[in-house]
Design a protein around this motif. Structure first.
Motif, short mmCIF file in Angstrom:
data_model
loop_
_atom_site.label_atom_id
_atom_site.label_comp_id
_atom_site.label_asym_id
_atom_site.label_seq_id
_atom_site.Cartn_x
_atom_site.Cartn_y
_atom_site.Cartn_z
N SER A 161 -33.65 -34.56 -30.72
CA SER A 161 -33.33 -35.16 -32.01
C SER A 161 -31.82 -35.39 -32.12
O SER A 161 -31.02 -34.71 -31.47
CB SER A 161 -33.80 -34.24 -33.15
N ASN A 162 -31.48 -36.37 -32.93
CA ASN A 162 -30.08 -36.73 -33.16
C ASN A 162 -29.34 -37.03 -31.86
O ASN A 162 -28.20 -36.64 -31.66
CB ASN A 162 -29.35 -35.62 -33.92
N GLU A 213 -31.98 -31.41 -42.21
CA GLU A 213 -30.53 -31.30 -42.38
C GLU A 213 -30.13 -30.19 -43.34
O GLU A 213 -29.11 -29.54 -43.14
CB GLU A 213 -29.98 -32.64 -42.89
N TYR A 249 -36.25 -44.70 -33.64
CA TYR A 249 -35.12 -45.18 -34.42
C TYR A 249 -35.35 -44.86 -35.90
O TYR A 249 -36.44 -45.08 -36.44
CB TYR A 249 -34.93 -46.69 -34.25
N THR A 304 -28.34 -39.91 -30.92
CA THR A 304 -27.22 -40.76 -31.34
C THR A 304 -27.28 -40.89 -32.85
O THR A 304 -28.34 -41.18 -33.41
CB THR A 304 -27.31 -42.17 -30.71
N THR A 305 -26.16 -40.65 -33.50
CA THR A 305 -26.09 -40.81 -34.95
C THR A 305 -24.82 -41.58 -35.30
O THR A 305 -23.85 -41.60 -34.55
CB THR A 305 -26.06 -39.44 -35.67
N ASN A 332 -38.25 -44.93 -40.78
CA ASN A 332 -38.37 -43.97 -39.70
C ASN A 332 -39.50 -44.40 -38.76
O ASN A 332 -40.59 -44.76 -39.22
CB ASN A 332 -38.67 -42.56 -40.23
N GLN A 374 -26.81 -45.95 -42.22
CA GLN A 374 -26.81 -44.80 -41.31
C GLN A 374 -27.98 -44.94 -40.36
O GLN A 374 -29.04 -45.46 -40.73
CB GLN A 374 -26.92 -43.48 -42.09
N TYR A 375 -27.79 -44.49 -39.13
CA TYR A 375 -28.86 -44.59 -38.15
C TYR A 375 -28.90 -43.33 -37.29
O TYR A 375 -27.93 -42.58 -37.20
CB TYR A 375 -28.68 -45.82 -37.25
N ARG A 376 -30.06 -43.12 -36.67
CA ARG A 376 -30.25 -41.96 -35.81
C ARG A 376 -31.27 -42.31 -34.73
O ARG A 376 -32.24 -43.01 -35.00
CB ARG A 376 -30.78 -40.77 -36.63
N HIS A 377 -31.04 -41.83 -33.52
CA HIS A 377 -31.95 -42.04 -32.40
C HIS A 377 -32.48 -40.68 -31.95
O HIS A 377 -31.70 -39.76 -31.71
CB HIS A 377 -31.24 -42.72 -31.23
N ASP A 378 -33.80 -40.58 -31.81
CA ASP A 378 -34.45 -39.42 -31.21
C ASP A 378 -35.19 -39.89 -29.96
O ASP A 378 -35.57 -41.06 -29.85
CB ASP A 378 -35.42 -38.75 -32.18
#
Length: 305
Positions: A159-160, A77, A209, A162-163, A236, A178-182
Motif C-alpha cells: 500500500s501507498n 490513515e 489507483y 506512490t502517493t 478507488n 491527491q492520488y495513491r498507488h497500491d
C-alpha cells in the motif's frame, strides 16, 4: 409570533423528511440510490484469456486453496483497520477464472476446496439407496481425479507505493488532487500429481489507483459573514477486481509457459503461434517470438497425469 411560526414549519419539514425516509428503505425499488446486481465486469486480461485457442487435450486440475498470504489489514490513515486488505476468497476467484479460460475449453476443474461436504453428500446418497434397495443398490460413479494441482496465493499487497497531490487557490477559489498507488502480487504454479514436479510457475502484479479530487471557494457576503462552498469525490480501484485481473493474467501466463516447455500444446499449432504473435505485436505476450519455432516443430505432448 414569527419565530414560533418559523420553528413550527421547520419541525413539520423534519417530520415529513423522517416519514419519507421511513417509507423508502435502503435497497427497495423506490430507492433512487439503489442499483441492480450485475455480473463481474470483464477486464482486458479476461478478454484475452477467453480468446485463447483450444488445447490439444483438456487439462484436469485441482485447486485446494489459494489463500491470502500477505497477512495485511486494510490500510487506514487515522485508525487501525481490522478488515483484510485483500479478498479471502482467492480460491473461488481462481476456480471461476479456470472454468472460463479459453471459452471453457482449457480446464476441467475438480472440486477439492469443499471436498468434505462433497464426500458427505455422496455418503448420504449411498446410505439412502442402500436403505431403499438393500444390497442391490447401485453405487455412485467414482470421483474424477486431477493430473495437475494448481497452488499459490496472494503473496503481496504493497500500500501507498506512490502517493502525491497537487492543489492551488486564488482569490478564495481553488482545488486539489491527491492520488495513491497500491500493488497486489499473485503467485501461481502447476504441480504434477504423479511426480510432484513443478511444471510451470508465474508471478503477476496489478496496480490499484486511488484518486481524490476536491474544490472549494469562499466569499465574504458581509463584513462579519463568510460563505464557503466545498465539493469533491474519491475514486478507488476495487481490490477484489484487481486480484481477479492478476489471477487472470497468472492463468494466461501459466498456459503459455506450459506451451513453451512442452507440458501441453494447442490443438492447432499454427493458430496458437498466430495468437501469441498477435500478443507480441500488442506488447502483451509472455513467450518471446523466438521461442515459437521450436514449439511449432515439437511433437504434441500429452498433459501430465
Amino acid at each position: 409570533m414569527k419565530v414560533y411560526l418559523r420553528q413550527a414549519a421547520m419541525a413539520a419539514g423534519l417530520l415529513a423528511t423522517a416519514g419519507l425516509a421511513g417509507c423508502v428503505s435502503a435497497g427497495s425499488v423506490q430507492d433512487p440510490m439503489s442499483q441492480p446486481a450485475t455480473l463481474v465486469p470483464e477486464t482486458k486480461t479476461g478478454v484475452v484469456l477467453d480468446q485463447l485457442p483450444p488445447p490439444a487435450r483438456k487439462l484436469d486440475v485441482a485447486v485446494y486453496s489459494f489463500p491470502d498470504l500477505t497477512g495485511q489489514n486494510k490500510p487506514g490513515e487515522n485508525f487501525a483497520e481490522f478488515s483484510r486488505a485483500v479478498t479471502q476468497g482467492g480460491s473461488a476467484i481462481l476456480i471461476d477464472v479456470l472454468t472460463k479460460a479459453g471459452g471453457g475449453r482449457w480446464f476441467d476443474v475438480v472440486e477439492r476446496n469443499e471436498l468434505q461436504a462433497l464426500l458427505q453428500e455422496r455418503q448420504i446418497i449411498q446410505n439412502t439407496r442402500t436403505a431403499a434397495l438393500g444390497d442391490q443398490a447401485p453405487g455412485l460413479p467414482p470421483l474424477r481425479f486431477a493430473g495437475i494441482s494448481l497452488q499459490g496465493g496472494i503473496v503481496g499487497y504493497d500500500s501507498n507505493e506512490t502517493t502525491g497531490g497537487l492543489g492551488a487557490r486564488y482569490l478564495g477559489i481553488g482545488g486539489g488532487t491527491q492520488y495513491r498507488h497500491d500493488i497486489v502480487t499473485v503467485a501461481l504454479r502447476a504441480v504434477s500429481i504423479q511426480t510432484g514436479r513443478v511444471i510451470a510457475s508465474v508471478t503477476t502484479t496489478k496496480t490499484l489507483y486511488s484518486v481524490a479530487v476536491s474544490g472549494g471557494a469562499f466569499h465574504f457576503v458581509a463584513v462579519d459573514k463568510l460563505l464557503e462552498i466545498e465539493s469533491g469525490f474519491t475514486r478507488n480501484h476495487p481490490p477484489t477486481l484487481a486480484v481477479r485481473e492478476a489471477i487472470q493474467l497468472a492463468v494466461h501466463a501459466l498456459i503459455l509457459e506450459g506451451v513453451q516447455n512442452g507440458s501441453w500444446s494447442f490443438a492447432d499449432k499454427k493458430a496458437g503461434d498466430a495468437f501469441i504473435r498477435s500478443l507480441e505485436t500488442e506488447g502483451r505476450a509472455v513467450i518471446p517470438v523466438d521461442a515459437l519455432e521450436p514449439i511449432a516443430a515439437a511433437k504434441p505432448v500429452n498433459p501430465p497425469s
